[in-house]
Write a protein that holds these residues in place. Structure first.
Motif, PDB file in Angstrom:
ATOM      1  N   LEU A 199       0.447  18.928   2.840  1.00 45.86           N
ATOM      2  CA  LEU A 199       0.691  18.807   4.278  1.00 45.86           C
ATOM      3  C   LEU A 199       1.420  17.518   4.646  1.00 45.86           C
ATOM      4  N   PHE A 200       1.060  16.421   3.979  1.00 44.01           N
ATOM      5  CA  PHE A 200       1.664  15.144   4.361  1.00 44.01           C
ATOM      6  C   PHE A 200       3.099  15.008   3.885  1.00 44.01           C
ATOM      7  N   PHE A 201       3.599  15.951   3.072  1.00 50.16           N
ATOM      8  CA  PHE A 201       5.001  15.946   2.677  1.00 50.16           C
ATOM      9  C   PHE A 201       5.787  17.056   3.352  1.00 50.16           C
ATOM     10  N   GLN A 202       5.248  17.606   4.437  1.00 51.78           N
ATOM     11  CA  GLN A 202       6.001  18.536   5.268  1.00 51.78           C
ATOM     12  C   GLN A 202       6.531  17.747   6.453  1.00 51.78           C
ATOM     13  N   SER A 203       7.853  17.607   6.528  1.00 46.65           N
ATOM     14  CA  SER A 203       8.447  16.595   7.398  1.00 46.65           C
ATOM     15  C   SER A 203       8.139  16.788   8.871  1.00 46.65           C
ATOM     16  N   SER A 204       7.997  18.033   9.336  1.00 53.05           N
ATOM     17  CA  SER A 204       7.722  18.236  10.761  1.00 53.05           C
ATOM     18  C   SER A 204       6.351  17.711  11.154  1.00 53.05           C
ATOM     19  N   LYS A 205       5.433  17.589  10.177  1.00 50.03           N
ATOM     20  CA  LYS A 205       4.090  17.088  10.465  1.00 50.03           C
ATOM     21  C   LYS A 205       3.833  15.731   9.830  1.00 50.03           C
ATOM     22  N   ASN A 206       4.869  15.155   9.245  1.00 50.09           N
ATOM     23  CA  ASN A 206       4.668  13.973   8.421  1.00 50.09           C
ATOM     24  C   ASN A 206       4.345  12.727   9.227  1.00 50.09           C
ATOM     25  N   ASN A 207       3.211  12.123   8.918  1.00 46.31           N
ATOM     26  CA  ASN A 207       2.930  10.762   9.336  1.00 46.31           C
ATOM     27  C   ASN A 207       2.884   9.951   8.048  1.00 46.31           C
ATOM     28  N   PRO A 208       3.877   9.112   7.801  1.00 51.32           N
ATOM     29  CA  PRO A 208       3.986   8.485   6.481  1.00 51.32           C
ATOM     30  C   PRO A 208       2.981   7.370   6.218  1.00 51.32           C
ATOM     31  N   GLU A 209       2.064   7.126   7.155  1.00 54.15           N
ATOM     32  CA  GLU A 209       1.139   5.990   6.988  1.00 54.15           C
ATOM     33  C   GLU A 209      -0.291   6.401   7.291  1.00 54.15           C
ATOM     34  N   LEU A 210      -1.209   5.960   6.438  1.00 49.33           N
ATOM     35  CA  LEU A 210      -2.641   6.079   6.673  1.00 49.33           C
ATOM     36  C   LEU A 210      -3.269   4.707   6.525  1.00 49.33           C
ATOM     37  N   GLN A 211      -4.290   4.424   7.315  1.00 51.63           N
ATOM     38  CA  GLN A 211      -5.041   3.182   7.162  1.00 51.63           C
ATOM     39  C   GLN A 211      -6.389   3.538   6.538  1.00 51.63           C
ATOM     40  N   LEU A 212      -6.537   3.208   5.258  1.00 50.13           N
ATOM     41  CA  LEU A 212      -7.733   3.595   4.531  1.00 50.13           C
ATOM     42  C   LEU A 212      -8.913   2.706   4.878  1.00 50.13           C
ATOM     43  N   LYS A 213     -10.083   3.313   4.993  1.00 54.37           N
ATOM     44  CA  LYS A 213     -11.323   2.567   5.208  1.00 54.37           C
ATOM     45  C   LYS A 213     -11.833   2.036   3.862  1.00 54.37           C
ATOM     46  N   GLY A 214     -12.842   1.194   3.926  1.00 52.32           N
ATOM     47  CA  GLY A 214     -13.356   0.564   2.715  1.00 52.32           C
ATOM     48  C   GLY A 214     -13.802   1.554   1.655  1.00 52.32           C
ATOM     49  N   ASN A 215     -14.566   2.565   2.074  1.00 49.89           N
ATOM     50  CA  ASN A 215     -15.045   3.557   1.099  1.00 49.89           C
ATOM     51  C   ASN A 215     -13.903   4.401   0.545  1.00 49.89           C
ATOM     52  N   GLU A 216     -12.875   4.649   1.361  1.00 55.93           N
ATOM     53  CA  GLU A 216     -11.701   5.399   0.897  1.00 55.93           C
ATOM     54  C   GLU A 216     -10.896   4.586  -0.103  1.00 55.93           C
ATOM     55  N   MET A 217     -10.786   3.292   0.142  1.00 55.66           N
ATOM     56  CA  MET A 217     -10.118   2.390  -0.814  1.00 55.66           C
ATOM     57  C   MET A 217     -10.842   2.411  -2.154  1.00 55.66           C
ATOM     58  N   ARG A 218     -12.166   2.329  -2.110  1.00 51.83           N
ATOM     59  CA  ARG A 218     -12.943   2.305  -3.358  1.00 51.83           C
ATOM     60  C   ARG A 218     -12.817   3.614  -4.127  1.00 51.83           C
ATOM     61  N   GLN A 219     -12.562   4.703  -3.426  1.00 49.82           N
ATOM     62  CA  GLN A 219     -12.399   5.996  -4.069  1.00 49.82           C
ATOM     63  C   GLN A 219     -11.029   6.132  -4.731  1.00 49.82           C
ATOM     64  N   ILE A 220     -10.002   5.591  -4.094  1.00 48.19           N
ATOM     65  CA  ILE A 220      -8.619   5.830  -4.528  1.00 48.19           C
ATOM     66  C   ILE A 220      -8.069   4.737  -5.449  1.00 48.19           C
ATOM     67  N   GLN A 221      -8.415   3.481  -5.189  1.00 48.91           N
ATOM     68  CA  GLN A 221      -7.817   2.383  -5.956  1.00 48.91           C
ATOM     69  C   GLN A 221      -8.009   2.502  -7.472  1.00 48.91           C
ATOM     70  N   PRO A 222      -9.172   2.958  -7.974  1.00 41.70           N
ATOM     71  CA  PRO A 222      -9.324   3.079  -9.439  1.00 41.70           C
ATOM     72  C   PRO A 222      -8.285   3.983 -10.099  1.00 41.70           C
ATOM     73  N   TYR A 223      -7.803   4.998  -9.385  1.00 43.85           N
ATOM     74  CA  TYR A 223      -6.769   5.868  -9.953  1.00 43.85           C
ATOM     75  C   TYR A 223      -5.462   5.098 -10.162  1.00 43.85           C
ATOM     76  N   PHE A 224      -5.124   4.232  -9.206  1.00 42.77           N
ATOM     77  CA  PHE A 224      -3.934   3.394  -9.377  1.00 42.77           C
ATOM     78  C   PHE A 224      -4.116   2.438 -10.559  1.00 42.77           C
ATOM     79  N   ASP A 225      -5.305   1.828 -10.657  1.00 37.33           N
ATOM     80  CA  ASP A 225      -5.575   0.927 -11.781  1.00 37.33           C
ATOM     81  C   ASP A 225      -5.393   1.657 -13.111  1.00 37.33           C
ATOM     82  N   LEU A 226      -5.939   2.863 -13.201  1.00 28.37           N
ATOM     83  CA  LEU A 226      -5.835   3.638 -14.436  1.00 28.37           C
ATOM     84  C   LEU A 226      -4.384   4.020 -14.736  1.00 28.37           C
TER      85      LEU A 226
END
Length: 288
Positions: free
Chosen positions: A113-140
């Motif tokens: 959904l986030f790569f469909q241009s008519s609905k695209n909002n290219p920015e999200l502000q992640l909360k603390g718990n969301e950061m902790r969920q996602i950041q390890p994947y980038f580290d890996l």
């Protein structure tokens, strides 16, 4: 106006798999590629997560503040630039449509959904718990990129997809998108629009191509996006006209003609109605 370069993944060091994937920490990325702070566009998808620092990110003439937890998702062709503080840190990933779609086969990157241009909002502000969920994947991903182990490609792409799935879960919570049927039809319209927007401006043309009534197509657009099909077509044309104004030394008449308007005056009026200034005024603002 100076033409802005379209960057390919092969231009960047630390790219993998025939120039289809690039992974780096943002700090190391800046050391090697300072040119990203000038206006440019890419021919690939971009994910960026900021973990420290501040700044400004301009994407297709919209501005977004950068802070800890800022997450950006960009599509091929979008124009952007960064203004960054000296203490900026985070992660950056580039990947091509081809490497993702060939690897996963049963799903396509453009269907997120986030790569469909008519609905695209290219920015999200992640909360603390969301950061902790996602950041390890980038580290890996960064760790895997520095090693030469079996199935490296599989692991890196699967980690990338884990990031996209986590973002989709957040995106769905924050969005009011309706049924999958409506989303599918809107995507079908969007693909047709990308193919024909330079020559076809009539909403009926797209409804006919989709074998549905214009009334139903407008209902889909209004329910999901709260705008009409005519407004969607105009929005896409105006965005492309802005990109051309940034990228190329063309007269307004040449731009109008390239976008399918033989009447230069009509295009100028349409542009002013949509943007609030004339094309000439907009170009002067860019130069300043």
């Amino acid at each position: 106006m100076k033409k802005n370069e379209v960057y390919e993944i092969k231009k960047f060091k630390r790219n993998f798999f025939h120039h289809n994937l690039y992974v780096n920490t943002f700090q190391n990325h800046l050391k090697e590629h300072r040119f990203i702070e000038s206006l440019h566009r890419h021919d690939f998808y971009v994910l960026v997560l900021f973990t420290q620092g501040t700044g400004l990110h301009k994407i297709d003439f919209d501005e977004f503040a950068i802070a800890k937890g800022s997450f950006f998702l960009m599509q091929p062709g979008q124009i952007h630039l960064w203004e960054l503080s000296s203490d900026i840190e985070g992660y950056i990933v580039f990947f091509s449509k081809e490497i993702y779609n060939l690897h996963f086969r049963d799903k396509k990157i453009e269907e997120y959904l986030f790569f469909q241009s008519s609905k695209n909002n290219p920015e999200l502000q992640l909360k603390g718990n969301e950061m902790r969920q996602i950041q390890p994947y980038f580290d890996l991903m960064v760790i895997e990129s520095e090693q030469d182990e079996l199935h490296k490609k599989d692991k890196m792409l699967n980690l990338l997809d884990c990031i996209l799935i986590e973002i989709l879960r957040i995106y769905n919570v924050d969005s009011n998108h309706l049924t999958s049927t409506y989303n599918h039809k809107l995507k079908e319209f969007e693909l047709l629009l990308e193919q024909y927007y330079r020559t076809e401006k009539s909403p009926s043309f797209y409804a006919d191509k989709m074998a549905i009534t214009l009334k139903h197509l407008n209902r889909i657009s209004k329910n999901i996006l709260n705008i009409t099909i005519t407004e969607l077509i105009t929005r896409r044309v105006i965005l492309e006209s802005k990109r051309i104004m940034v990228d190329q030394n063309k007269t307004i008449a040449q731009i109008a003609d390239e976008l399918g308007y033989s009447n230069y005056s009509y295009f100028s009026k349409l542009f002013k109605k949509s943007v609030g200034v004339t094309p000439t005024e907009f170009i002067n603002q860019l130069k300043n």
